[in-house]
Design an enzyme around this catalytic site. Structure first.
Site, PDB file in Angstrom:
ATOM      1  N   TYR A 148      16.843  33.929 -45.322  1.00  0.00           N
ATOM      2  CA  TYR A 148      17.298  35.396 -45.682  1.00  0.00           C
ATOM      3  C   TYR A 148      16.404  36.446 -45.129  1.00  0.00           C
ATOM      4  O   TYR A 148      15.200  36.685 -45.373  1.00  0.00           O
ATOM      5  CB  TYR A 148      17.066  35.494 -47.224  1.00  0.00           C
ATOM      6  CG  TYR A 148      17.442  36.652 -47.962  1.00  0.00           C
ATOM      7  CD1 TYR A 148      18.441  37.901 -47.123  1.00  0.00           C
ATOM      8  CD2 TYR A 148      17.462  37.002 -49.081  1.00  0.00           C
ATOM      9  CE1 TYR A 148      18.999  38.927 -47.881  1.00  0.00           C
ATOM     10  CE2 TYR A 148      17.938  38.134 -49.824  1.00  0.00           C
ATOM     11  CZ  TYR A 148      18.642  39.153 -48.980  1.00  0.00           C
ATOM     12  OH  TYR A 148      19.025  40.160 -49.496  1.00  0.00           O
TER      13      TYR A 148
ATOM     14  N   LYS B 172      20.782  34.298 -43.335  1.00  0.00           N
ATOM     15  CA  LYS B 172      21.713  35.603 -43.937  1.00  0.00           C
ATOM     16  C   LYS B 172      20.948  36.730 -43.212  1.00  0.00           C
ATOM     17  O   LYS B 172      19.936  37.155 -43.422  1.00  0.00           O
ATOM     18  CB  LYS B 172      21.717  35.487 -45.330  1.00  0.00           C
ATOM     19  CG  LYS B 172      22.201  36.900 -45.982  1.00  0.00           C
ATOM     20  CD  LYS B 172      21.931  36.665 -47.461  1.00  0.00           C
ATOM     21  CE  LYS B 172      22.269  37.894 -48.535  1.00  0.00           C
ATOM     22  NZ  LYS B 172      22.599  39.224 -47.993  1.00  0.00           N
TER      23      LYS B 172
HETATM   24  O1  MN9 Z   1      23.344  40.856 -50.030  1.00  0.00           O
HETATM   25  C1  MN9 Z   1      23.427  43.431 -50.096  1.00  0.00           C
HETATM   26  N1  MN9 Z   1      22.308  43.785 -49.479  1.00  0.00           N
HETATM   27  C2  MN9 Z   1      21.558  44.739 -50.046  1.00  0.00           C
HETATM   28  C3  MN9 Z   1      23.630  42.109 -49.516  1.00  0.00           C
HETATM   29  O2  MN9 Z   1      21.702  44.997 -51.168  1.00  0.00           O
HETATM   30  C4  MN9 Z   1      20.352  44.962 -49.329  1.00  0.00           C
HETATM   31  C5  MN9 Z   1      24.803  44.189 -49.414  1.00  0.00           C
HETATM   32  O3  MN9 Z   1      26.013  43.460 -49.989  1.00  0.00           O
HETATM   33  C6  MN9 Z   1      24.743  45.535 -49.792  1.00  0.00           C
HETATM   34  O4  MN9 Z   1      24.699  45.937 -51.065  1.00  0.00           O
HETATM   35  C7  MN9 Z   1      25.862  46.461 -49.255  1.00  0.00           C
HETATM   36  C8  MN9 Z   1      25.764  47.729 -49.324  1.00  0.00           C
HETATM   37  O5  MN9 Z   1      24.729  48.615 -48.727  1.00  0.00           O
HETATM   38  O6  MN9 Z   1      26.049  46.314 -47.866  1.00  0.00           O
END
Ligand code: MN9
Length: 296
Positions: free
Chosen positions: A139, A167
């Site tokens: 990740y 990821k």
């Molecule tokens: O897991 C999420 N990453 C973070 C993935 O929260 C840093 C994304 O889905 C974000 O929430 C999304 C909105 O910025 O892209």
């Protein structure tokens, strides 16, 4: 190399962690949320990541979340459990717990807070992966962890057969493409929902995202349009999604998602844990307006 890794490909919600009225993880809502997402057509789940509030939970709660999520999904889709922790022993404990409870793969954020050397970080990943027999998906989220894993780091990480992908929650798509090119058999999941289209266009095998909890069908349609070569329409879909995400970002995406899923899907989610705060009435109204506009 595990030959079955292709089953992880696709669109996976970074599962939100629902709480009951007492602030405890709600197995009932986990069941409803995972059922809802499966019904929408998601390809799997990513449990206990940033969206799942991993670093706002105790280790015991993270274990409980893994167990309850595995029971809720019940083999219907592959589940990747995020077990990352600053301490290697804690991450190993969680990784072994995840494996014991049926996780299909583990994932781990790089150890953060202390300035670890790259050598120490690589050792951390090797130790966690060696402690189980299921695959590991790294990740990489430099914006939150403060640790950026480079193409060279992945060349070394990929010396381990069971580190099967990443990821990539980072807007640098060039870097993502380079990491994919190290070994095209290994998987790359893109982690920013607002650029899903670009991620897919640059060769991501899938995406793991927070907003898929609420509106997976929109992303499934986006992917379908892209696969049919209807790029302009896919971009229109992304723009619509981004009108929603850009409304959520200033209020906190996870907080906004929990409110929207509670109010629109009838699944009680509770609030995001403190120090995060619930939405104000004004924020609720702003969010409702954009969600109504697009019939979400
Ligand atoms: O897991 C999420 N990453 C973070 C993935 O929260 C840093 C994304 O889905 C974000 O929430 C999304 C909105 O910025 O892209």
């Amino acid at each position: 190399m595990n030959t079955d890794i292709n089953r992880f490909k696709g669109l996976l919600p970074a599962l939100l962690t629902p709480y009951d009225k007492n602030g405890k993880i709600s197995s009932d809502s986990l069941q409803k949320l995972t059922d809802y997402c499966v019904g929408e057509g998601v390809d799997g789940f990513y449990v206990g990541g940033s969206t799942g509030e991993a670093f706002l939970l105790s280790t015991e709660e993270r274990k409980q979340l893994i167990k309850l999520a595995m029971e809720a999904v019940a083999g219907k889709k592959p589940v990747i459990c995020q077990v990352g922790a600053v301490g290697t022993d804690i991450a190993i404990d969680l990784a072994q717990w995840a494996e014991k409870n049926g996780a299909d793969a583990i994932s781990a954020v790089a150890p953060f807070y202390y300035p670890f050397s790259k050598e120490q970080i690589l050792n951390h990943y090797t130790a966690i992966t060696d402690s189980v027999s299921i695959p590991m998906i790294v990740y990489n989220i430099p914006g939150l962890s403060g640790v950026s894993l480079s193409e060279d780091d992945f060349k070394r990480l990929y010396e381990h057969d069971r580190i099967i992908g990443v990821k990539h929650t980072h807007h640098n798509l060039y870097e993502m493409e380079r990491i994919k090119s190290i070994d095209p058999e290994r998987l790359v999941f893109f982690g920013f929902d607002e650029v899903t289209l670009a991620g897919v266009a640059m060769g991501a095998d899938g995406a793991i995202g927070s907003t898929f909890n609420l509106m997976a069908a929109q992303y499934i349609r986006l992917r379908e349009l892209f696969n049919q070569g209807k790029n302009a329409e896919a971009l229109e879909k992304q723009k619509m999604i981004n009108d929603i995400i850009s409304t959520m970002i200033p209020m906190g995406v996870f907080t906004a998602l929990k409110y929207a899923i509670t109010s629109r899907r009838g699944i009680p989610m509770g609030n995001v844990r403190a120090p995060f705060t619930p939405l104000s009435n004004e924020e609720k109204k702003t969010l409702d307006t954009v969600l109504d506009k697009y019939g979400i």
